[in-house]
Write a protein that holds these residues in place. Sequence first.
Motif, PDB file in Angstrom:
ATOM      1  N   ALA A  87       0.674  -1.615  -0.254  1.00 56.31           N
ATOM      2  CA  ALA A  87       0.509   0.054   0.102  1.00 56.31           C
ATOM      3  C   ALA A  87       0.753   1.103   0.350  1.00 56.31           C
ATOM      4  CB  ALA A  87      -1.082   0.030   1.577  1.00 56.31           C
ATOM      5  N   PHE A  88       1.757   1.054   0.669  1.00 54.62           N
ATOM      6  CA  PHE A  88       2.635   2.099   0.972  1.00 54.62           C
ATOM      7  C   PHE A  88       3.482   2.295  -0.388  1.00 54.62           C
ATOM      8  CE2 PHE A  88       7.202   4.014   0.947  1.00 54.62           C
ATOM      9  CZ  PHE A  88       6.818   5.044   1.204  1.00 54.62           C
ATOM     10  N   GLU A  89       3.708   1.303  -1.079  1.00 58.61           N
ATOM     11  CA  GLU A  89       4.958   1.540  -2.988  1.00 58.61           C
ATOM     12  C   GLU A  89       3.474   1.974  -3.361  1.00 58.61           C
ATOM     13  OE1 GLU A  89       6.454  -2.256  -2.761  1.00 58.61           O
ATOM     14  OE2 GLU A  89       8.619  -1.982  -2.439  1.00 58.61           O
ATOM     15  N   GLU A  90       2.798   1.443  -3.468  1.00 56.42           N
ATOM     16  CA  GLU A  90       1.809   2.520  -4.422  1.00 56.42           C
ATOM     17  C   GLU A  90       1.108   3.329  -4.178  1.00 56.42           C
ATOM     18  OE1 GLU A  90      -0.895   2.867  -7.709  1.00 56.42           O
ATOM     19  OE2 GLU A  90       0.441   1.297  -7.009  1.00 56.42           O
ATOM     20  N   LYS A  91       1.389   4.508  -2.778  1.00 50.25           N
ATOM     21  CA  LYS A  91       0.642   5.544  -2.676  1.00 50.25           C
ATOM     22  C   LYS A  91       1.822   6.171  -3.161  1.00 50.25           C
ATOM     23  CE  LYS A  91       0.797   9.171   1.538  1.00 50.25           C
ATOM     24  NZ  LYS A  91      -0.030   8.845   2.571  1.00 50.25           N
ATOM     25  N   LEU A  92       3.729   5.494  -3.004  1.00 47.18           N
ATOM     26  CA  LEU A  92       4.493   6.547  -3.523  1.00 47.18           C
ATOM     27  C   LEU A  92       4.589   6.469  -4.585  1.00 47.18           C
ATOM     28  CD1 LEU A  92       7.086   7.637  -2.359  1.00 47.18           C
ATOM     29  CD2 LEU A  92       8.291   5.228  -2.864  1.00 47.18           C
ATOM     30  N   ARG A  93       4.287   5.437  -5.625  1.00 48.01           N
ATOM     31  CA  ARG A  93       4.159   5.463  -7.102  1.00 48.01           C
ATOM     32  C   ARG A  93       3.128   6.808  -8.253  1.00 48.01           C
ATOM     33  NH1 ARG A  93       5.695  -0.136  -6.815  1.00 48.01           N
ATOM     34  NH2 ARG A  93       3.562  -0.664  -6.740  1.00 48.01           N
ATOM     35  N   GLN A  94       1.614   6.982  -7.346  1.00 48.97           N
ATOM     36  CA  GLN A  94       1.002   7.715  -7.498  1.00 48.97           C
ATOM     37  C   GLN A  94       1.374   8.910  -7.055  1.00 48.97           C
ATOM     38  OE1 GLN A  94      -2.495   6.445  -4.949  1.00 48.97           O
ATOM     39  NE2 GLN A  94      -3.270   5.343  -6.416  1.00 48.97           N
ATOM     40  N   GLN A  95       2.362   9.175  -5.873  1.00 46.52           N
ATOM     41  CA  GLN A  95       2.385  10.938  -5.620  1.00 46.52           C
ATOM     42  C   GLN A  95       3.837  10.940  -6.767  1.00 46.52           C
ATOM     43  OE1 GLN A  95       3.216  10.741  -1.744  1.00 46.52           O
ATOM     44  NE2 GLN A  95       1.288  11.084  -1.428  1.00 46.52           N
ATOM     45  N   LEU A  96       4.691   9.673  -7.058  1.00 45.95           N
ATOM     46  CA  LEU A  96       6.129   9.951  -7.913  1.00 45.95           C
ATOM     47  C   LEU A  96       5.295  10.638  -9.422  1.00 45.95           C
ATOM     48  CD1 LEU A  96       8.590   7.665  -6.310  1.00 45.95           C
ATOM     49  CD2 LEU A  96       8.897  10.556  -6.557  1.00 45.95           C
ATOM     50  N   ARG A  97       4.072   9.785  -9.249  1.00 51.30           N
ATOM     51  CA  ARG A  97       4.009   9.439 -10.895  1.00 51.30           C
ATOM     52  C   ARG A  97       3.485  11.043 -11.157  1.00 51.30           C
ATOM     53  NH1 ARG A  97      -0.025   5.839 -11.156  1.00 51.30           N
ATOM     54  NH2 ARG A  97       1.534   4.705 -10.810  1.00 51.30           N
ATOM     55  N   SER A  98       2.650  11.514 -10.094  1.00 54.69           N
ATOM     56  CA  SER A  98       2.255  13.307 -11.093  1.00 54.69           C
ATOM     57  C   SER A  98       3.550  13.799 -10.328  1.00 54.69           C
ATOM     58  CB  SER A  98       0.767  13.818  -9.740  1.00 54.69           C
ATOM     59  OG  SER A  98       0.959  14.793  -9.393  1.00 54.69           O
ATOM     60  N   LEU A  99       4.387  14.263  -9.385  1.00 53.09           N
ATOM     61  CA  LEU A  99       5.149  14.869  -9.941  1.00 53.09           C
ATOM     62  C   LEU A  99       6.360  14.810 -10.324  1.00 53.09           C
ATOM     63  CD1 LEU A  99       6.285  14.594  -5.898  1.00 53.09           C
ATOM     64  CD2 LEU A  99       5.563  16.734  -6.899  1.00 53.09           C
ATOM     65  N   ALA A 100       6.058  13.576 -11.412  1.00 53.42           N
ATOM     66  CA  ALA A 100       7.223  13.226 -12.347  1.00 53.42           C
ATOM     67  C   ALA A 100       6.838  13.849 -13.565  1.00 53.42           C
ATOM     68  CB  ALA A 100       7.732  11.706 -12.762  1.00 53.42           C
ATOM     69  N   ALA A 101       5.113  13.999 -13.642  1.00 56.64           N
ATOM     70  CA  ALA A 101       4.008  14.160 -14.749  1.00 56.64           C
ATOM     71  C   ALA A 101       4.068  16.016 -14.729  1.00 56.64           C
ATOM     72  CB  ALA A 101       2.599  14.367 -15.217  1.00 56.64           C
ATOM     73  N   ALA A 102       4.539  16.259 -13.307  1.00 56.72           N
ATOM     74  CA  ALA A 102       4.863  18.234 -13.362  1.00 56.72           C
ATOM     75  C   ALA A 102       6.019  18.445 -13.947  1.00 56.72           C
ATOM     76  CB  ALA A 102       4.285  18.555 -12.254  1.00 56.72           C
ATOM     77  N   ALA A 103       6.850  17.713 -13.482  1.00 53.61           N
ATOM     78  CA  ALA A 103       8.326  18.527 -13.711  1.00 53.61           C
ATOM     79  C   ALA A 103       8.495  18.074 -15.371  1.00 53.61           C
ATOM     80  CB  ALA A 103       9.493  16.995 -13.138  1.00 53.61           C
ATOM     81  N   ALA A 104       7.794  17.429 -16.463  1.00 54.27           N
ATOM     82  CA  ALA A 104       7.958  17.002 -17.590  1.00 54.27           C
ATOM     83  C   ALA A 104       7.377  17.859 -18.450  1.00 54.27           C
ATOM     84  CB  ALA A 104       7.169  15.759 -17.675  1.00 54.27           C
ATOM     85  N   ARG A 106       6.909  20.846 -17.180  1.00 57.09           N
ATOM     86  CA  ARG A 106       7.255  21.966 -17.208  1.00 57.09           C
ATOM     87  C   ARG A 106       8.827  22.027 -17.878  1.00 57.09           C
ATOM     88  NH1 ARG A 106       5.135  26.038 -12.851  1.00 57.09           N
ATOM     89  NH2 ARG A 106       3.190  24.533 -11.357  1.00 57.09           N
ATOM     90  N   GLY A 107       9.163  20.701 -18.451  1.00 57.25           N
ATOM     91  CA  GLY A 107      10.644  21.058 -19.317  1.00 57.25           C
ATOM     92  C   GLY A 107      12.346  20.357 -18.740  1.00 57.25           C
ATOM     93  N   MET A 108      11.863  19.738 -16.819  1.00 64.11           N
ATOM     94  CA  MET A 108      13.307  19.682 -16.071  1.00 64.11           C
ATOM     95  C   MET A 108      13.016  17.553 -17.171  1.00 64.11           C
ATOM     96  SD  MET A 108      12.429  18.460 -11.749  1.00 64.11           S
ATOM     97  CE  MET A 108      13.251  19.699 -11.328  1.00 64.11           C
ATOM     98  N   SER A 109      14.529  17.893 -16.823  1.00 65.57           N
ATOM     99  CA  SER A 109      14.520  16.269 -17.546  1.00 65.57           C
ATOM    100  C   SER A 109      14.959  15.307 -16.419  1.00 65.57           C
ATOM    101  CB  SER A 109      16.677  16.552 -18.333  1.00 65.57           C
ATOM    102  OG  SER A 109      16.921  17.050 -16.358  1.00 65.57           O
ATOM    103  N   GLU A 110      14.425  13.754 -16.899  1.00 68.27           N
ATOM    104  CA  GLU A 110      14.683  13.019 -16.137  1.00 68.27           C
ATOM    105  C   GLU A 110      15.778  12.956 -15.022  1.00 68.27           C
ATOM    106  OE1 GLU A 110      14.463   8.251 -16.040  1.00 68.27           O
ATOM    107  OE2 GLU A 110      14.513   9.254 -17.964  1.00 68.27           O
ATOM    108  N   GLU A 111      17.411  13.099 -16.114  1.00 67.42           N
ATOM    109  CA  GLU A 111      18.059  13.672 -14.345  1.00 67.42           C
ATOM    110  C   GLU A 111      18.428  14.432 -13.495  1.00 67.42           C
ATOM    111  OE1 GLU A 111      21.245  12.826 -13.209  1.00 67.42           O
ATOM    112  OE2 GLU A 111      20.854  11.927 -14.843  1.00 67.42           O
ATOM    113  N   ALA A 112      17.293  15.953 -14.290  1.00 67.61           N
ATOM    114  CA  ALA A 112      17.560  16.767 -12.956  1.00 67.61           C
ATOM    115  C   ALA A 112      16.399  16.423 -11.558  1.00 67.61           C
ATOM    116  CB  ALA A 112      16.936  17.948 -13.698  1.00 67.61           C
ATOM    117  N   PHE A 113      15.303  15.578 -12.660  1.00 69.57           N
ATOM    118  CA  PHE A 113      14.003  15.573 -11.283  1.00 69.57           C
ATOM    119  C   PHE A 113      14.912  13.916 -10.327  1.00 69.57           C
ATOM    120  CE2 PHE A 113      11.341  12.062 -10.916  1.00 69.57           C
ATOM    121  CZ  PHE A 113       9.831  13.289 -10.164  1.00 69.57           C
ATOM    122  N   THR A 114      15.469  13.419 -10.866  1.00 68.72           N
ATOM    123  CA  THR A 114      16.256  12.328 -10.156  1.00 68.72           C
ATOM    124  C   THR A 114      17.270  12.619  -9.588  1.00 68.72           C
ATOM    125  OG1 THR A 114      16.483  10.412 -11.937  1.00 68.72           O
ATOM    126  CG2 THR A 114      17.309  10.009 -10.219  1.00 68.72           C
TER     127      THR A 114
END
Length: 133
Positions: A87-104, A106-114
């Motif tokens: 359940a924690f891993e799923e919650k984490l994935r959902q939150q990270l997915r949302s943040l990664a999408a917002a970063a993308a 806005r033009g943030m690279s995968e490397e910068a996000f990582t």
Amino acid sequence: MFIELDLQSETPIYAQLIDQLIEGIASGELKPGDPLPSVRRLAEDLGINLHTVNKSYNLLKQEGFLQVHRKKGVIVQPDGMPGVTEAFEEKLRQQLRSLAAAAAVRGMSEEAFTQESRSVYRNAITNRGGEQR
């Protein structure tokens, strides 16, 4: 214990309180067995409704971060923190997915996000003395 709430934030106050208490545990500022202020006391200190503090404490208790005793009051879980669950891993994935999408968007690279993610994680587990746990 230092808690700073942003009353103008879109993030609900109870969620801000939960986040800051978990950050305090992660950083070592709050140690297993440490007492926390009573619901009434913390609500007064922060100038918020006691039901808000009660909700935060109850959710943290359900997640295994806190214990509530009639005589001892509220304390940081002395018997070890909850482990990583599906359940924690799923919650984490959902939150990270949302943040990664917002970063993308806005033009943030995968490397910068990582790199930013790694920095945030390391800062979360670094105590005030600068040592990692």
